[in-house]
Scaffold this motif. Structure first.
Motif, PDB file in Angstrom:
ATOM      1  N   THR A 347     -39.631   7.541  35.940  1.00 36.79           N
ATOM      2  CA  THR A 347     -40.476   8.600  35.382  1.00 36.79           C
ATOM      3  C   THR A 347     -41.418   9.124  36.461  1.00 36.79           C
ATOM      4  O   THR A 347     -42.113   8.356  37.127  1.00 36.79           O
ATOM      5  CB  THR A 347     -41.296   8.063  34.203  1.00 36.79           C
ATOM      6  OG1 THR A 347     -40.398   7.561  33.200  1.00 36.79           O
ATOM      7  CG2 THR A 347     -42.158   9.166  33.599  1.00 36.79           C
ATOM      8  N   PHE A 348     -41.400  10.438  36.651  1.00 33.74           N
ATOM      9  CA  PHE A 348     -42.260  11.071  37.647  1.00 33.74           C
ATOM     10  C   PHE A 348     -43.266  11.972  36.936  1.00 33.74           C
ATOM     11  O   PHE A 348     -42.940  12.626  35.942  1.00 33.74           O
ATOM     12  CB  PHE A 348     -41.433  11.914  38.633  1.00 33.74           C
ATOM     13  CG  PHE A 348     -40.524  11.105  39.511  1.00 33.74           C
ATOM     14  CD1 PHE A 348     -40.992  10.540  40.686  1.00 33.74           C
ATOM     15  CD2 PHE A 348     -39.188  10.914  39.161  1.00 33.74           C
ATOM     16  CE1 PHE A 348     -40.146   9.802  41.502  1.00 33.74           C
ATOM     17  CE2 PHE A 348     -38.341  10.179  39.966  1.00 33.74           C
ATOM     18  CZ  PHE A 348     -38.821   9.617  41.147  1.00 33.74           C
ATOM     19  N   THR A 349     -44.485  12.002  37.463  1.00 32.29           N
ATOM     20  CA  THR A 349     -45.491  12.925  36.930  1.00 32.29           C
ATOM     21  C   THR A 349     -45.206  14.330  37.444  1.00 32.29           C
ATOM     22  O   THR A 349     -44.314  14.530  38.263  1.00 32.29           O
ATOM     23  CB  THR A 349     -46.899  12.485  37.367  1.00 32.29           C
ATOM     24  OG1 THR A 349     -46.959  12.475  38.807  1.00 32.29           O
ATOM     25  CG2 THR A 349     -47.226  11.096  36.827  1.00 32.29           C
ATOM     26  N   GLY A 350     -45.977  15.280  36.984  1.00 37.22           N
ATOM     27  CA  GLY A 350     -45.716  16.669  37.338  1.00 37.22           C
ATOM     28  C   GLY A 350     -46.387  17.149  38.599  1.00 37.22           C
ATOM     29  O   GLY A 350     -46.281  18.332  38.943  1.00 37.22           O
ATOM     30  N   ASP A 351     -47.092  16.272  39.329  1.00 40.40           N
ATOM     31  CA  ASP A 351     -47.796  16.726  40.528  1.00 40.40           C
ATOM     32  C   ASP A 351     -46.814  16.917  41.684  1.00 40.40           C
ATOM     33  O   ASP A 351     -45.710  16.374  41.678  1.00 40.40           O
ATOM     34  CB  ASP A 351     -48.887  15.719  40.912  1.00 40.40           C
ATOM     35  CG  ASP A 351     -48.311  14.351  41.225  1.00 40.40           C
ATOM     36  OD1 ASP A 351     -47.973  14.101  42.397  1.00 40.40           O
ATOM     37  OD2 ASP A 351     -48.162  13.540  40.270  1.00 40.40           O
ATOM     38  N   ALA A 354     -45.223  13.780  43.353  1.00 42.76           N
ATOM     39  CA  ALA A 354     -44.176  13.158  42.540  1.00 42.76           C
ATOM     40  C   ALA A 354     -42.877  13.962  42.632  1.00 42.76           C
ATOM     41  O   ALA A 354     -41.776  13.401  42.679  1.00 42.76           O
ATOM     42  CB  ALA A 354     -44.632  13.050  41.091  1.00 42.76           C
ATOM     43  N   ARG A 358     -39.189  12.678  43.859  1.00 44.49           N
ATOM     44  CA  ARG A 358     -37.962  12.903  43.082  1.00 44.49           C
ATOM     45  C   ARG A 358     -36.897  13.559  43.966  1.00 44.49           C
ATOM     46  O   ARG A 358     -35.724  13.154  43.946  1.00 44.49           O
ATOM     47  CB  ARG A 358     -38.277  13.788  41.873  1.00 44.49           C
ATOM     48  CG  ARG A 358     -37.064  14.330  41.098  1.00 44.49           C
ATOM     49  CD  ARG A 358     -36.345  13.258  40.310  1.00 44.49           C
ATOM     50  NE  ARG A 358     -35.209  13.796  39.577  1.00 44.49           N
ATOM     51  CZ  ARG A 358     -35.154  13.911  38.250  1.00 44.49           C
ATOM     52  NH1 ARG A 358     -36.186  13.521  37.509  1.00 44.49           N
ATOM     53  NH2 ARG A 358     -34.092  14.391  37.656  1.00 44.49           N
TER      54      ARG A 358
END
Length: 406
Positions: A347-351, A354, A358
């Protein structure tokens, strides 16, 4: 003995033993064996006729070829195979360095019990005196260890063999039948395209063009010797039944002299291809003898170590590698999509940071896919997740080490 018969011979293995030895053949493989028998007899055309009943089912099949027929004096050797044991004959394991003589020891002539109750051969051959003889051979599925032979008669018919299979016990689906024949013989018909080899089903030539994803013809010329190589490259949409990706070497008379796997065969990436190479170099070529680079044998002509042949292999490897690159890009795109659909990625954050991580992970998975596609074959969702998290957990340096090891 019935009228007109000259012999009833026994095959040197029991009927049950024959069925056991041939148990790995299904009915489509069995039918293909009779087509191969025709080409083994130097046929250039094989005609398959499906006789249907009033319910549109197939109840009789005829396979006719224009090969050299079965001479009466050779009959016992053709129809009396001897096995040292009853170990099963596997159609997938027939190693050959040329495509000639596909059949062996009469095996193909006994596979009909998978789809019919009896087989009758009508064969016509030249006896060496410009005379032609014809006779019949009859075998029943319930008595595979015995065959009946009629007296030969003089004839003015063309040479060749027609095999008639009566009382068909399998339901034939035309689409499946044609698809199987295309995968079985497409590469072989391309090999002999300049000789116009053909297989016809109910009068219509077998159309295998839907299997050809890409086809290209071009020429290589060895700079030093000016040896010319005419190349035909084909990428197939699907895997051939029992033929891997190979190089086929053809002489100036259009006869195949040798074949061998390509360097990109069986890489697990579904990159199925055939390469046909025609050159005068192969008219007198020693395929078994390896000499010092640059030297040639005056007795046997060029060898594998000759400069012209090494040039050919190097150029082909480069060419096929370039053809494979866009295919691998499509494959890696599909792998990334499958991983995303399986929710295998961490799971990656939206910043932005990140997003970069990805992208780095996807790039690493793509690179691994390009280097070793087999790693991604038949992974279940859990295995995809483990692999993605493992690739993410290791650093860039470890990934580079892994790629170098591959």
């Amino acid at each position: 003995m019935k009228k007109g018969l000259i012999a009833m011979n026994n095959i040197r293995i029991s009927s049950k033993g024959i069925e056991k030895a041939l148990r790995k053949f299904d009915y489509l493989q069995a039918i293909a064996e009779y087509i191969w028998n025709g080409f083994d007899a130097e046929a250039t055309a094989v005609d398959i006729t499906l006789h249907k009943n009033i319910l549109d089912g197939v109840d009789q099949i005829e396979i006719a070829d224009n090969g050299y027929g079965i001479k009466l004096k050779d009959l016992e050797g053709k129809f009396t195979p001897f096995y040292e044991s009853e170990k099963a004959v596997d159609p997938d394991k027939r190693g050959r360095t040329t495509s000639a003589m596909h059949g062996k020891n009469g095996i193909g002539r006994l596979t009909f019990h998978h789809f019919a109750s009896e087989a009758i051969w009508q064969t016509t051959y030249e006896d060496g005196l410009l005379l032609k003889n014809t006779y019949k051979i009859h075998i029943k599925a319930k008595q595979l260890d015995a065959y009946h032979v009629t007296k030969p008669d003089l004839t003015d018919k063309d040479r060749g063999t027609t095999v008639t299979f009566n009382h068909i016990i399998k339901e034939f689906v035309a689409q499946d039948f044609l698809a199987y024949l295309s995968r079985e013989f497409g590469w072989f018909l391309e090999l002999h395209a300049d000789k116009a080899y053909t297989i016809r089903i109910d009068g219509e030539p077998l159309n295998y063009t839907s299997l050809i994803a890409e086809k290209e013809t071009f020429q290589f010329v060895h700079p030093m010797s000016q040896t010319k190589f005419r190349i035909t490259y084909i990428r197939w949409e699907d895997r051939m039944n029992h033929e891997y990706s190979k190089l086929y070497f053809i002489d100036s008379k259009l006869n195949e002299q040798h074949k061998q796997p390509t360097t990109f065969n069986n890489k697990g990436d579904s990159f199925y291809h055939s390469v046909y190479i025609q050159s005068k170099l192969f008219d007198q070529f020693d395929w078994s003898h390896e000499e010092l680079s640059g030297q040639q044998s005056f007795t046997f002509g060029a060898s594998r170590k000759s400069d012209a042949f090494q040039y050919l292999l190097d150029e082909l490897a480069t060419f096929i590698s370039e053809k494979r690159k866009p295919y691998l890009r499509k494959l890696s795109d599909a792998v990334i999509k499958e991983f995303a659909e399986a929710k295998a990625f961490p799971t990656f954050t939206g910043d932005p940071e990140a997003a970069n991580r990805r992208e780095e992970l996807e790039a690493a998975i793509r690179a691994l896919c390009h280097a070793e596609p087999k790693v991604f074959a038949r992974l279940n969702p859990e295995q995809k997740k483990v692999l993605a998290h493992l690739m993410y957990a290791v650093g860039a340096e470890e990934r580079e080490w892994l790629m170098a090891a591959l």
